[in-house]
Design a protein around this motif. Sequence first.
Motif, PDB file in Angstrom:
ATOM      1  N   UNK A 140      52.186  -8.831  88.893  1.00 12.31           N
ATOM      2  CA  UNK A 140      51.721  -9.528  90.082  1.00 12.31           C
ATOM      3  C   UNK A 140      50.491 -10.337  89.697  1.00 12.31           C
ATOM      4  N   UNK A 141      50.479 -11.591  90.081  1.00 13.15           N
ATOM      5  CA  UNK A 141      49.321 -12.450  89.811  1.00 13.15           C
ATOM      6  C   UNK A 141      48.506 -12.696  91.068  1.00 13.15           C
ATOM      7  N   UNK A 142      48.853 -12.018  92.167  1.00 12.46           N
ATOM      8  CA  UNK A 142      48.050 -12.118  93.382  1.00 12.46           C
ATOM      9  C   UNK A 142      46.748 -11.350  93.193  1.00 12.46           C
ATOM     10  N   UNK A 143      45.720 -11.729  93.966  1.00 15.32           N
ATOM     11  CA  UNK A 143      44.433 -11.044  93.861  1.00 15.32           C
ATOM     12  C   UNK A 143      44.204 -10.028  94.973  1.00 15.32           C
ATOM     13  N   UNK A 144      45.243  -9.804  95.814  1.00 15.25           N
ATOM     14  CA  UNK A 144      45.134  -8.800  96.865  1.00 15.25           C
ATOM     15  C   UNK A 144      44.766  -9.346  98.224  1.00 15.25           C
ATOM     16  N   UNK A 145      44.340 -10.599  98.296  1.00 10.42           N
ATOM     17  CA  UNK A 145      43.943 -11.205  99.571  1.00 10.42           C
ATOM     18  C   UNK A 145      45.046 -12.119 100.074  1.00 10.42           C
ATOM     19  N   UNK A 146      45.056 -12.443 101.372  1.00 13.85           N
ATOM     20  CA  UNK A 146      46.099 -13.352 101.884  1.00 13.85           C
ATOM     21  C   UNK A 146      46.034 -14.735 101.244  1.00 13.85           C
TER      22      UNK A 146
END
Length: 256
Positions: A140-146
């Motif tokens: 996952x390359x998302x940072x956890x925020x919307x």
Amino acid sequence: MDWKHRCNPLIILLWIFAIIVNTSSLARTLSAIEWNQKNIGFGQNGMYLEAEINDVIDIICPHTNDTDEDRYKAQYHTFIQVPYVSYESCNVTKANKTEKFLLKCNRPFDENKYTLLFQSWTPYPRGTRFVAGQSYYYITTANGSPDGIDQTEGGLCETHNMRLEVHIIDPSPPMPRVTTTQRPKDTTTSPLVHTTTRKSVERTKRPPPTVKPKPTDKIGNKNGYDKQTETGSACRYQMSSLLLLASCLIARVRWH
């Protein structure tokens, strides 16, 4: 068995039932993976998992209550299948459009998951066919925020090692190695004796038997095929459609 018996609907249904029962009995349900940054299973090198063909595992998105107190704890992630170069660098763009976005955790107040089925065949065009002895990679390359759920590099893969390596093992035991011992060669030579009998000479002079070709139906063989070939083609098309339907039913049974 001729094509009339092979195309019997009852026999085809029995084949489909046997395939469903056989593959379902071989499937194992592995422990689900909580796909969030607080999972202690993500070590310094990410998470490593060994699975077999037909195993099933659930990837569960982070879930929180829709309250004022818990709303700020919501996490937003992605679950992407990538090649090794993207797994190592935490960069989806290096996959050269071979990545597969399998799950988007953008509903933190609802239960959301993805069922990963390690199957050696798939009815879907972009589905993955897993092969024993190969490894498959997910990040996952998302940072956890919307706002950072759609970023394609870095993210929690880089900061929290949120990456998964799945190695497909072969459960079948290796074949025993057979060793052979050669007999010692005889150093003594014996003279070769060539004998020719009258019967063998007469047998070689006998002409080979002639086989008369079977009469063919001119109407049936028109355009290079007969009625039996046409029936076989229709039957194979019918069986292919039913096997595709069976594969969809198997996938639906395992995923639910």
